[in-house]
Enzyme design. Structure first.
Site, short mmCIF file in Angstrom:
data_model
loop_
_atom_site.label_atom_id
_atom_site.label_comp_id
_atom_site.label_asym_id
_atom_site.label_seq_id
_atom_site.Cartn_x
_atom_site.Cartn_y
_atom_site.Cartn_z
N ASP A 27 -2.11 -4.86 -0.24
CA ASP A 27 -1.60 -6.27 0.26
C ASP A 27 -2.55 -6.64 1.47
O ASP A 27 -2.93 -7.75 1.51
CB ASP A 27 -0.31 -6.41 0.56
N GLN A 45 0.93 -1.36 0.00
CA GLN A 45 -0.05 0.08 -0.09
C GLN A 45 1.10 1.17 0.15
O GLN A 45 1.90 1.29 0.47
CB GLN A 45 -0.86 0.11 1.21
N HIS A 46 0.20 2.31 -0.41
CA HIS A 46 0.64 3.77 -0.22
C HIS A 46 1.95 4.10 -0.98
O HIS A 46 1.79 5.38 -1.28
CB HIS A 46 1.37 4.15 1.28
#
Length: 460
Positions: free
Chosen positions: A221, A69-70
C-alpha cells in the site's frame, strides 16, 4: 479510451478505482468494508473485492492490486488457506521479533542484510510465532503470501504466485540491497523452506483475469501511494491512515541500524525508506469519542487552543507502538493541571502528539541521508482541518495537502497502465497536483516537550 483498474485492499476496506490509462482521471470507483481485527480470513478480502468491483470492471484492459503490507497468508499444498491471516497490526509476534534480531547478531546485522530491523509487523516474525505456537497448523504450510500476492493470485485463477519487490521488501526475508530472497532468514524463522511468490518486474504482466484483462504485479500500500502521488526526489509523504507512515523515494538502498527506518524497495525499481507508527488517524477518532464530539468539532477545539496545548502532552500509543518499539505500551496524557484541563487542550494535544510521532520518523529519514524538501499530507487524517493547520508548526519543511483521493488505488491503476503500455517508465499522471505549500512555522517547544515526556515515560 483505454481503462485500467487499481485495487486498494487496506486494513479497513477494499477500494476500487477505474482510471483513464493515459491521463489517470478517475472514471468510477467503489468500496466495500473489511471486518475489524488483527487477523482475518483472506476470503473476506476476496468477498469485499467482489462486492466493490461488481459491474465496475467492465471494459477494463488491465488491473493491479496494492495491499496492506506484511500480512501473513499461509497456504497448504493445494493452495487452501491454513489459518486466518495475521495482519501487520497484530503484535503477538513481538517476542519472536526480539528473538530473531538477537539470533542474527542484533539490529545492525539485520539492517546490513535486508535494510530493516524486524518488528512484530514483519511477516518473518509472524512465521516464527506460528512455528512456535501453532505447530500443527505450521506443519500443513506449503507456502506463504502477502495479502496483495494472494488477491493477485486469485484474480489470475490461482496460477503462479507472484509478488513485487516493494511488498516483498516488507517480509523480512527479501533483501532490497541484494534484490533477492534470503531463504536462510525464512528457514531461521520457520524451521524449513516453504514456497514464496516469484518477484516480478515492476511493469511485468503476471496473468489475466477471466475477462481477459492484463494483471500487473501489484505492490504494497505505501508503494502504491508513492506511485499514485508521483513522488519525486525530495518529497516525503506523510500518510495518516490506520497507521501513520512517512516515506520517500530514494535512488539508493538505506540501512538504519536503529531500526526506526525500514529500508523498503518501491514499485518502480527504486527504494522507499519508511518509518511507521501504529497510531495515526484513529488517535483523532478516539479522542473525539472521549470528548463526546464529532471530528469537525474536534478540529474546532484543537484550533482554539494555543500551540503546545498549555503544557498538555498526549503520547498516542493507544494500540502499542512500532516506532518507537513499544508493543505493550498504552496511550497517556501528561501535564494536566486544573488550569489547562479543558477540551480544546486535549484535542490539540491529540493532534500534536500524533504529528510529533511522525515528525520523529521524518527526522530519522533525513538522518539516513534521505533529503526532505517538501511534505505531502495524505490519508484520512489529512482531511482534518486541524491536522493541516498544525502540521507546519511541527514539521520542519513546507507542507502541502494534495486533493483527497484514493492514492493507493490510483497507484495500483498507474502500475496497471504501465504494464498495459509496456514502456520503460510509468505513464505521467497529474492526479496529485496540489496548491501552494504552507511554509514551516515550527514551535520548537512542542516537539521538545513531547520528546521529554516520551523519554520520562518509556526511556526512549
Amino acid at each position: 479510451m483505454a481503462l485500467v483498474a487499481g485495487i486498494d485492499s487496506s486494513t479497513q476496506s477494499c477500494k476500487v478505482v477505474v482510471c483513464d490509462a493515459d491521463s489517470g482521471a478517475v472514471v468510477r470507483e467503489a468500496r466495500a468494508p473489511h471486518p475489524d481485527g488483527t487477523e482475518i480470513h483472506p476470503d473476506e478480502w476476496w468477498s469485499a473485492l467482489t462486492d466493490a468491483s461488481e459491474g465496475l470492471l467492465d471494459g477494463v484492459a488491465a488491473v493491479a492490486v496494492a495491499g496492506q503490507q506484511h500480512g501473513m497468508v499461509t497456504v497448504d499444498g493445494d493452495g487452501e488457506v491454513v489459518r486466518p491471516a495475521l495482519l501487520w497490526n497484530d503484535s503477538r509476534s513481538a517476542a519472536a521479533a526480539d528473538d530473531l534480531v538477537t539470533e542474527l547478531g542484533g539490529p545492525k546485522a539485520w539492517a546490513d542484510v535486508i535494510g530493516s530491523v524486524p518488528v512484530a509487523s514483519f511477516t518473518v516474525t509472524k512465521l516464527r510465532w506460528l512455528a512456535e505456537h501453532e505447530p500443527e497448523a505450521a506443519a500443513r504450510v506449503a507456502g506463504v503470501m502477502l495479502p496483495h500476492d494472494w488477491l493477485t493470485w486469485r484474480l489470475g485463477g490461482r496460477g503462479e504466485a507472484t509478488t513485487d519487490r516493494g511488498d516483498a521488501s516488507g517480509t523480512g526475508y527479501w533483501s532490497p540491497p541484494e534484490g533477492a530472497y534470503r531463504t536462510d532468514l525464512l528457514v531461521r524463522a520457520f524451521g524449513r523452506e516453504i514456497d514464496v511468490p516469484r518477484v516480478a518486474g515492476p511493469a511485468e504482466v503476471v496473468g489475466r483475469t477471466p475477462s481477459g484483462a492484463l494483471i500487473a504485479p501489484g505492490t504494497g500500500d505505501n508503494m502504491g501511494a508513492a506511485l499514485g502521488l508521483g513522488l519525486r526526489a525530495g518529497d516525503a509523504a506523510l500518510s495518516l491512515g490506520t497507521s501513520g507512515t512517512v516515506f520517500a523515494v530514494n535512488d539508493q538502498a538505506t540501512r538504519d541500524h536503529s531500526g526506526t527506518v525500514a529500508g523498503f524497495a518501491d514499485a518502480t525499481g527504486r527504494f522507499l525508506p519508511l518509518a511507521c507508527t501504529l497510531n495515526a488517524a484513529r488517535v483523532l477518532t478516539a479522542t473525539a469519542a472521549m470528548l463526546g464530539v464529532d471530528l469537525a468539532e474536534l478540529d474546532t477545539l484543537a484550533m482554539a487552543a494555543e500551540p503546545g496545548a498549555e503544557g498538555v502532552v498526549l503520547l498516542p500509543y493507544l494500540d502499542g507502538e512500532r516506532t518507537p518499539v513499544l508493543p505493550d505500551a498504552a496511550g497517556s496524557l501528561h501535564g494536566l493541571r486544573r488550569s489547562n484541563m479543558r477540551p480544546e487542550n486535549i484535542a490539540r494535544a491529540a493532534v500534536e502528539g500524533m504529528l510529533c510521532g511522525l515528525a520523529d520518523g521524518m527526522t530519522a529519514l533525513t538522518d539516513t541521508g534521505v533529503p526532505v524538501r517538501r511534505v505531502l499530507l495524505l490519508g484520512g487524517g489529512a482531511r482534518s482541518a486541524a491536522v493541516r493547520a498544525i502540521a507546519p508548526t511541527i514539521l520542519d519543511a513546507p507542507v502541502v495537502a494534495p486533493p483527497a483521493a484514493e492514492y493507493v488505488a490510483i497507484g495500483a491503476a498507474r502500475q496497471a497502465a504501465w504494464a498495459l503500455a509496456g514502456s520503460e517508465e510509468p505513464p505521467v499522471w497529474d492526479t496529485a497536483e496540489a496548491g501552494p505549500a504552507a511554509e514551516p512555522a515550527v514551535v520548537p517547544e512542542v516537539r521538545e516537550r513531547y520528546a521529554s515526556v516520551r523519554r520520562a515515560a518509556h526511556g526512549v
